[in-house]
Design an enzyme around this catalytic site. Structure first.
Site, PDB file in Angstrom:
ATOM      1  N   GLY A  32       0.807  -1.211   0.000  1.00 21.18           N
ATOM      2  CA  GLY A  32       0.000   0.000   0.000  1.00 21.18           C
ATOM      3  C   GLY A  32       0.837   1.257   0.000  1.00 21.18           C
ATOM      4  N   TYR A  90      -0.894   6.946   3.027  1.00 25.15           N
ATOM      5  CA  TYR A  90      -0.089   7.760   3.937  1.00 25.15           C
ATOM      6  C   TYR A  90       0.836   6.901   4.797  1.00 25.15           C
ATOM      7  CZ  TYR A  90      -3.157  11.705   2.806  1.00 25.15           C
ATOM      8  OH  TYR A  90      -3.840  12.690   2.144  1.00 25.15           O
ATOM      9  N   ASN A 115       1.770  -1.764  -4.789  1.00 29.75           N
ATOM     10  CA  ASN A 115       0.585  -0.918  -4.808  1.00 29.75           C
ATOM     11  C   ASN A 115      -0.204  -1.160  -6.088  1.00 29.75           C
ATOM     12  OD1 ASN A 115      -0.798   1.291  -3.258  1.00 29.75           O
ATOM     13  ND2 ASN A 115      -0.602   2.372  -5.205  1.00 29.75           N
ATOM     14  N   VAL A 119      -2.913  -6.755  -4.386  1.00 28.29           N
ATOM     15  CA  VAL A 119      -2.735  -7.782  -3.359  1.00 28.29           C
ATOM     16  C   VAL A 119      -4.016  -8.607  -3.257  1.00 28.29           C
ATOM     17  CG1 VAL A 119      -2.287  -8.234  -0.919  1.00 28.29           C
ATOM     18  CG2 VAL A 119      -1.108  -6.361  -2.083  1.00 28.29           C
ATOM     19  N   GLU A 151     -16.945  17.694   5.424  1.00 26.08           N
ATOM     20  CA  GLU A 151     -16.027  18.334   4.474  1.00 26.08           C
ATOM     21  C   GLU A 151     -16.593  18.288   3.057  1.00 26.08           C
ATOM     22  OE1 GLU A 151     -11.654  18.580   6.246  1.00 26.08           O
ATOM     23  OE2 GLU A 151     -11.999  16.707   5.144  1.00 26.08           O
TER      24      GLU A 151
END
Length: 404
Positions: free
Chosen positions: A10, A13, A37, A81, A170
């Protein structure tokens, strides 16, 4: 002596923070480092609500992973994955099997529908860049179609946002900014547009200061946003949603756009691989390793950590994920050297929730801030994340440099 192989799953972040910190701490001959990824880019998941509303281009949300990798130290594998075999110490992907000595799982989140009928089939989720683009295009299509209809269908201009947590609020703020432009572009009367936020819990932004929450709700209401709090969304259909207004009292709301932003879970690979988990999140040891797996670290949305002061889980934020990533890199180096691992404690600087381009609320270093000051701080936080991962070059390329 064989060099250890570190596999990081991954490039969110957490995972990317492991890589960018680790490549600074080790020499090329210290370890074989592999990043796996699905895509060849990283996307700023904390910006997805902007891309979904159309206030930011989806391309602006992402950047190439290769630009932040030291290719002399890190081998990037673009693959999906499919499973993790912890006994054989292998990662199974759609391209190959990859053996590891040490594994870092940072596979990110998936949407949580809580079993509500119809959500998977009839609601959008702000899950990734492609999903954000789809939401943006869908909303524009509804406005365009409404403007051409001889007999107007009000449901085309009705947008239901499920969830009054961070993502939902948001997203509502960005919609409030975007809608005047859409109405002007498609010659639509703003009064014909309805945006409704539906939340099962009795509060907006749980965990936030009540005064700041009141500020946020009043601001959004001033922009025409409606709230239905304490009213669970019980079903999504092709025609709209059904919400529970009271005991045995339901209301059906016709809407062509339903965006579900009321919950996330860890990646389903966690469950498939057989880790002990809660909603695909692993309650990690203090050093961020998976219980019973001394060579497997968990970071980001897949890691469950309990705040000893509140006795509740820490929220899966980008701030914590990046700190976990950097800490894991240091602990990996300690393992290489046979040294003690350090426990992880989040260093929380504060939290800011945006309400559009120039409005926000937040608590930073113990101080409450609102309005343009908070909006500016939000951009500082976003730019800081870019700086940590990619340095000043990435900030100048992708950063939010229009501070006022």
């Amino acid at each position: 002596m064989k060099r250890p192989t570190v596999v990081v799953l991954g490039a969110g972040y957490g995972g990317l923070s492991v890589i960018t910190k680790l490549q600074k701490l080790v020499n090329a001959d210290d370890a074989d480092i592999i990043l796996v990824n699905k895509n060849d880019y990283h996307y700023e998941s904390t910006w997805l609500h902007e891309a979904a509303a159309g206030t930011m281009s989806p391309d602006a949300v992402r950047y190439d992973i290769g630009g932040v990798l030291d290719k002399g130290k890190v081998n990037f594998v673009q693959a999906t994955v499919e499973n993790i075999d912890t006994k054989a110490q292998k990662v199974i992907t759609d391209r190959s099997e990859i053996s590891y000595d040490y594994l870092v799982v940072g596979l990110g989140f998936e949407g949580e529908t809580f079993g509500i009928p119809g959500l998977k089939e009839h609601a959008f989720s702000i899950a990734n860049v492609k999903a954000a683009r789809q939401i943006r295009d869908h909303i524009e299509y509804q406005f365009a179609t409404y403007s051409l209809e001889e007999v107007k269908d009000p449901s085309r201009l009705t947008i239901i946002v499920g969830g009054a947590g961070f993502t939902g609020i948001e997203f509502l703020g960005e919609l409030a900014d975007r809608l005047p432009e859409l109405c002007e572009e498609y010659d639509v009367d703003p009064k014909a547009v309805r945006i409704l936020c539906v939340e099962a819990a009795p509060m907006v932004l749980p965990g936030f200061d009540e005064e700041l929450v009141e500020y946020a709700v009043n601001y959004l209401k001033s922009k025409g946003i409606e709230f239905s709090i304490g009213t669970p969304l019980t079903e999504a259909t092709p025609e709209g949603v059904k919400i529970k207004k009271g005991e045995d009292v339901f209301e059906e709301i016709p809407a062509k756009t339903v965006v579900w932003a009321a919950g996330v879970r860890g990646n389903s690979i966690i469950e498939k691989a057989g880790f002990e988990n809660m909603r695909a999140r692993i309650k990690v040891d203090p050093d961020l390793r998976a219980p019973g797996h001394n060579n497997v670290f968990i970071v980001g949305d897949c890691a469950l950590m309990i705040n000893a002061q509140t006795e509740r889980p820490y929220p899966p934020t980008a701030q914590i994920a990046m700190q976990q990533g950097a800490h894991t890199a240091h602990n990996l180096v300690a393992l290489f050297k046979g040294e003690e691992l350090e426990p992880f404690t989040p260093d929380l600087k504060g939290t800011v929730c945006s309400l559009g381009e120039n409005e926000a609320i937040g608590e930073v270093f113990g101080r409450k801030i609102t309005g343009k000051k908070a909006a500016m701080m939000k951009k500082v936080i976003d730019n800081r994340a870019l700086y940590i991962l990619g340095g000043p070059g990435l900030v100048f390329k992708k950063g939010k440099l229009n501070m006022f």
